[in-house]
Design a protein around this motif. Structure first.
Motif, PDB file in Angstrom:
ATOM      1  N   LEU A 194       0.831  -1.207   0.000  1.00 50.82           N
ATOM      2  CA  LEU A 194       0.000   0.000   0.000  1.00 50.82           C
ATOM      3  C   LEU A 194       0.865   1.257   0.000  1.00 50.82           C
ATOM      4  O   LEU A 194       0.566   2.227  -0.701  1.00 50.82           O
ATOM      5  N   LEU A 195       1.925   1.242   0.770  1.00 50.24           N
ATOM      6  CA  LEU A 195       2.825   2.401   0.898  1.00 50.24           C
ATOM      7  C   LEU A 195       3.331   2.873  -0.467  1.00 50.24           C
ATOM      8  O   LEU A 195       3.363   4.072  -0.749  1.00 50.24           O
ATOM      9  N   VAL A 196       3.692   1.929  -1.327  1.00 51.76           N
ATOM     10  CA  VAL A 196       4.236   2.314  -2.638  1.00 51.76           C
ATOM     11  C   VAL A 196       3.188   2.986  -3.531  1.00 51.76           C
ATOM     12  O   VAL A 196       3.547   3.660  -4.493  1.00 51.76           O
ATOM     13  N   GLN A 197       1.917   2.844  -3.194  1.00 54.50           N
ATOM     14  CA  GLN A 197       0.859   3.413  -4.026  1.00 54.50           C
ATOM     15  C   GLN A 197       0.612   4.898  -3.758  1.00 54.50           C
ATOM     16  O   GLN A 197       0.002   5.576  -4.594  1.00 54.50           O
ATOM     17  N   TRP A 198       1.065   5.415  -2.605  1.00 54.15           N
ATOM     18  CA  TRP A 198       0.712   6.794  -2.275  1.00 54.15           C
ATOM     19  C   TRP A 198       1.869   7.635  -1.728  1.00 54.15           C
ATOM     20  O   TRP A 198       1.798   8.864  -1.720  1.00 54.15           O
TER      21      TRP A 198
END
Length: 158
Positions: free
Chosen positions: A33-37
């Motif tokens: 998830l972190l890499v998405q935002w």
């Protein structure tokens, strides 16, 4: 957190995120998830390596619009599940000192109505590093990333 930290070395982002706290927490602690935002567009986050425990890795690699990689290595100093994350780039895994310490970030997440009060307090090792972070675009960058965080966290609601 000490109340006597010099204001001239601190930057603060305080936002209401229209998503539940558990979803905002997941966006900060789950690498996929972190890499998405995490990085404000047009930059992106190429990878995230998270070992969610005090002393554990918090490493990211950001990519600029020209495709150049910008690695950032650090560790977590303190974690209160669902409520607080403290991390720094002053040390890497195994508490090894980094070559160029820049900041310590304390993130807090609290329920506020049906949303999350998201507060980031970023403390710098010098006035110069705080100024550099401001000039790099701390406020617009962290706010743009928070917009991306909010969008993703809302999608996790279901």
């Amino acid at each position: 957190m000490s109340e006597n930290f010099p204001e001239n070395r601190e930057l603060v982002l305080d936002r209401l995120i229209e998503a539940p706290r558990h979803a905002v927490w997941r966006c900060w602690t789950e690498p996929e998830l972190l890499v998405q935002w995490f990085t404000p567009a047009p930059w992106s986050t190429k990878s995230a390596d998270v070992d969610l425990r005090p002393g554990g890795r918090f490493n990211t690699v950001m990519r600029d619009p020209d495709g150049n990689a910008h690695p950032n290595a650090g560790i977590y100093l303190d974690i209160v599940a669902g409520e607080r994350l403290v991390f720094t780039d002053a040390m890497t895994e195994g508490f090894a000192p980094s070559e160029s310490p820049f900041m310590v970030a304390t993130l807090t997440f609290t329920d506020e109505d049906n949303a999350t009060r998201y507060r980031a307090v970023v403390r710098h090792f010098s006035k110069e590093s705080k100024l550099k972070h401001e000039e790099m675009g701390f406020h617009p960058g962290w706010n743009a990333a928070a917009d991306q965080l909010e969008k993703l966290a809302k999608a996790l609601r279901a």
